[in-house]
Design a protein around this motif. Structure first.
Motif, PDB file in Angstrom:
ATOM      1  N   UNK A 124      -3.176 -11.847  -6.852  1.00 53.41           N
ATOM      2  CA  UNK A 124      -3.272 -13.302  -7.008  1.00 53.41           C
ATOM      3  C   UNK A 124      -2.180 -13.873  -7.906  1.00 53.41           C
ATOM      4  N   UNK A 125      -1.803 -13.162  -8.945  1.00 49.19           N
ATOM      5  CA  UNK A 125      -0.740 -13.627  -9.848  1.00 49.19           C
ATOM      6  C   UNK A 125       0.615 -13.577  -9.152  1.00 49.19           C
ATOM      7  N   UNK A 126       0.884 -12.504  -8.422  1.00 43.83           N
ATOM      8  CA  UNK A 126       2.162 -12.366  -7.735  1.00 43.83           C
ATOM      9  C   UNK A 126       2.297 -13.410  -6.630  1.00 43.83           C
ATOM     10  N   UNK A 127       1.217 -13.657  -5.892  1.00 37.71           N
ATOM     11  CA  UNK A 127       1.261 -14.671  -4.837  1.00 37.71           C
ATOM     12  C   UNK A 127       1.477 -16.063  -5.423  1.00 37.71           C
ATOM     13  N   UNK A 128       0.828 -16.336  -6.544  1.00 34.26           N
ATOM     14  CA  UNK A 128       0.935 -17.666  -7.149  1.00 34.26           C
ATOM     15  C   UNK A 128       2.357 -17.970  -7.608  1.00 34.26           C
ATOM     16  N   UNK A 129       3.067 -16.965  -8.070  1.00 34.11           N
ATOM     17  CA  UNK A 129       4.441 -17.184  -8.517  1.00 34.11           C
ATOM     18  C   UNK A 129       5.460 -16.928  -7.402  1.00 34.11           C
ATOM     19  N   UNK A 130       4.952 -16.539  -6.206  1.00 37.60           N
ATOM     20  CA  UNK A 130       5.796 -16.309  -5.027  1.00 37.60           C
ATOM     21  C   UNK A 130       6.896 -15.296  -5.296  1.00 37.60           C
ATOM     22  N   UNK A 170       1.835  -9.330   2.577  1.00 38.37           N
ATOM     23  CA  UNK A 170       2.249 -10.123   1.416  1.00 38.37           C
ATOM     24  C   UNK A 170       3.690 -10.602   1.490  1.00 38.37           C
ATOM     25  N   UNK A 171       4.452 -10.128   2.474  1.00 37.83           N
ATOM     26  CA  UNK A 171       5.854 -10.548   2.592  1.00 37.83           C
ATOM     27  C   UNK A 171       6.020 -12.066   2.677  1.00 37.83           C
ATOM     28  N   UNK A 172       5.143 -12.792   3.406  1.00 36.55           N
ATOM     29  CA  UNK A 172       5.320 -14.248   3.472  1.00 36.55           C
ATOM     30  C   UNK A 172       5.178 -14.954   2.119  1.00 36.55           C
ATOM     31  N   UNK A 173       4.603 -14.273   1.143  1.00 34.23           N
ATOM     32  CA  UNK A 173       4.404 -14.866  -0.183  1.00 34.23           C
ATOM     33  C   UNK A 173       5.497 -14.469  -1.164  1.00 34.23           C
ATOM     34  N   UNK A 174       6.510 -13.746  -0.688  1.00 35.22           N
ATOM     35  CA  UNK A 174       7.586 -13.317  -1.582  1.00 35.22           C
ATOM     36  C   UNK A 174       7.256 -12.079  -2.384  1.00 35.22           C
ATOM     37  N   UNK A 175       6.175 -11.389  -2.022  1.00 36.44           N
ATOM     38  CA  UNK A 175       5.755 -10.169  -2.724  1.00 36.44           C
ATOM     39  C   UNK A 175       6.195  -8.971  -1.890  1.00 36.44           C
ATOM     40  N   UNK A 176       6.741  -7.958  -2.555  1.00 38.84           N
ATOM     41  CA  UNK A 176       7.259  -6.791  -1.852  1.00 38.84           C
ATOM     42  C   UNK A 176       6.547  -5.518  -2.310  1.00 38.84           C
ATOM     43  N   UNK A 177       6.606  -4.519  -1.462  1.00 37.39           N
ATOM     44  CA  UNK A 177       5.964  -3.226  -1.728  1.00 37.39           C
ATOM     45  C   UNK A 177       7.021  -2.135  -1.613  1.00 37.39           C
ATOM     46  N   UNK A 178       7.008  -1.224  -2.574  1.00 37.83           N
ATOM     47  CA  UNK A 178       7.898  -0.058  -2.549  1.00 37.83           C
ATOM     48  C   UNK A 178       7.054   1.195  -2.667  1.00 37.83           C
ATOM     49  N   UNK A 179       7.110   2.062  -1.648  1.00 37.87           N
ATOM     50  CA  UNK A 179       6.388   3.334  -1.661  1.00 37.87           C
ATOM     51  C   UNK A 179       7.370   4.420  -2.080  1.00 37.87           C
ATOM     52  N   UNK A 180       7.090   5.087  -3.181  1.00 39.91           N
ATOM     53  CA  UNK A 180       7.993   6.111  -3.721  1.00 39.91           C
ATOM     54  C   UNK A 180       7.441   7.488  -3.377  1.00 39.91           C
ATOM     55  N   UNK A 181       8.300   8.339  -2.798  1.00 43.53           N
ATOM     56  CA  UNK A 181       7.872   9.651  -2.319  1.00 43.53           C
ATOM     57  C   UNK A 181       8.679  10.763  -3.001  1.00 43.53           C
ATOM     58  N   UNK A 182       8.294  11.145  -4.210  1.00 51.65           N
ATOM     59  CA  UNK A 182       9.031  12.221  -4.902  1.00 51.65           C
ATOM     60  C   UNK A 182       8.704  13.594  -4.329  1.00 51.65           C
ATOM     61  N   UNK A 183       9.681  14.484  -4.462  1.00 51.02           N
ATOM     62  CA  UNK A 183       9.431  15.898  -4.224  1.00 51.02           C
ATOM     63  C   UNK A 183       8.973  16.536  -5.524  1.00 51.02           C
ATOM     64  N   UNK A 184       9.483  17.719  -5.821  1.00 48.79           N
ATOM     65  CA  UNK A 184       9.078  18.433  -7.038  1.00 48.79           C
ATOM     66  C   UNK A 184       9.935  17.974  -8.211  1.00 48.79           C
ATOM     67  N   UNK A 185       9.319  17.283  -9.141  1.00 49.32           N
ATOM     68  CA  UNK A 185       9.991  16.815 -10.348  1.00 49.32           C
ATOM     69  C   UNK A 185       9.348  17.459 -11.573  1.00 49.32           C
ATOM     70  N   UNK A 186      10.084  17.488 -12.641  1.00 47.87           N
ATOM     71  CA  UNK A 186       9.623  18.163 -13.850  1.00 47.87           C
ATOM     72  C   UNK A 186       8.650  17.271 -14.616  1.00 47.87           C
TER      73      UNK A 186
END
Length: 279
Positions: A124-130, A170-186
């Motif tokens: 709701x906060x992200x949509x309100x600020x677009x 949510x794209x029409x509201x200016x909100x974006x999604x990033x899915x991060x897919x790490x392998x083996x990290x320390x």
């Protein structure tokens, strides 16, 4: 503090690993951070490094009240909320049959439902600020399910499926999604927080390599969490960011091979697949 200079981040699971490194990278970029952990006393060194650009809070992502309170704290403290990073969670190893149903449900509560709860509270906060970004820390295991990682991958597959739909919603509201897919990290994936199922002797044949790998990998993983954090900040700041960001040679190779396998099956069985419509 109500000025709006720089982005405002809310990051879960900041006591170690990716969460801590993302918080440090955001601070280094001049941004402001609400760093959270189940035990906020583990974040005192972050407070010392961030000065008035960081606040810390207790957050168990399975506690809906604490989730709502964290979002409220970020907005009231910094005047807005720009980036939400769902990082909190833990690994799990064991064959599907070896996990009890209660263990599976508990794993989903932490690795899936907790992330959904925070996402819904922030939207709701992200949509309100677009404007704004939801960063979902998934895994290469969010696309590739290995023997012994079925329970863990189930949670990450669920998170990725929900997030892919969410990105379009949510794209029409200016909100974006990033899915991060790490392998083996320390990180602490193979450490003390790793959930281990009971064992059934029959599954030693198919899962022993995975069990051995996670028990011996801690401290030897090739991935650098600080470099992962830098890559995530770069993607968040890029107008042409991808929906999915694989991190690490192993992640890129495994995901690419998986996609090629899917494409091969689709091609080989295409005639059968297309022959099921009504005449």
């Amino acid at each position: 503090m109500t000025n709006t200079d720089g982005r405002v981040w809310l990051i879960t699971g900041c006591s170690a690993g990716f969460g801590r490194e993302i918080a440090l990278a955001a601070l280094a970029a001049g941004d402001r951070v609400l760093a959270t952990a189940r035990r906020p006393e583990t974040l005192t060194d972050l407070e010392a490094k961030g000065g008035d650009r960081i606040r810390t809070a207790a957050l168990d992502i399975t506690d809906a009240g604490q989730v709502e309170a964290a979002v409220k704290t970020a907005v009231e403290t910094f005047g807005r909320l720009d980036v939400v990073v769902n990082n909190a969670g833990h690994g799990a190893v064991g064959a599907v049959e070896e996990f009890t149903m209660s263990e599976l449900r508990a794993l989903m509560e932490v690795n899936f439902f907790g992330a959904v709860e925070l996402t819904k509270a922030a939207l709701p906060h992200l949509r309100a600020q677009a404007d704004g970004t939801i960063v979902q820390i998934s895994s290469a295991g969010g696309q590739v399910a290995l023997p012994g990682f079925g329970a863990y991958s189930a949670a990450k597959f669920a998170l990725e499926g929900l997030s892919e739909a969410l990105a379009a919603e949510v794209a029409p509201f200016g909100v974006r999604v990033l899915i991060v897919e790490p392998g083996a990290f320390r990180t602490e994936f193979g450490g003390g927080r790793l959930q281990r199922s009971r064992t059934i002797d029959a599954y030693e044949l198919s899962t022993s390599d995975t069990r051995e790998a996670v028990e011996t990998m801690h401290g030897t993983q090739p991935g650098d969490p600080a470099k992962a954090a830098a890559a995530i900040l770069r993607a968040v700041g890029c107008p042409n960011r991808p929906l999915r960001l694989a991190l690490g040679d192993d992640a890129v190779d495994a995901i690419r091979a998986h996609h090629e396998s899917i494409a091969t099956d689709l091609s080989n069985w295409e005639k059968v697949s297309r022959g099921t419509d009504l005449d």
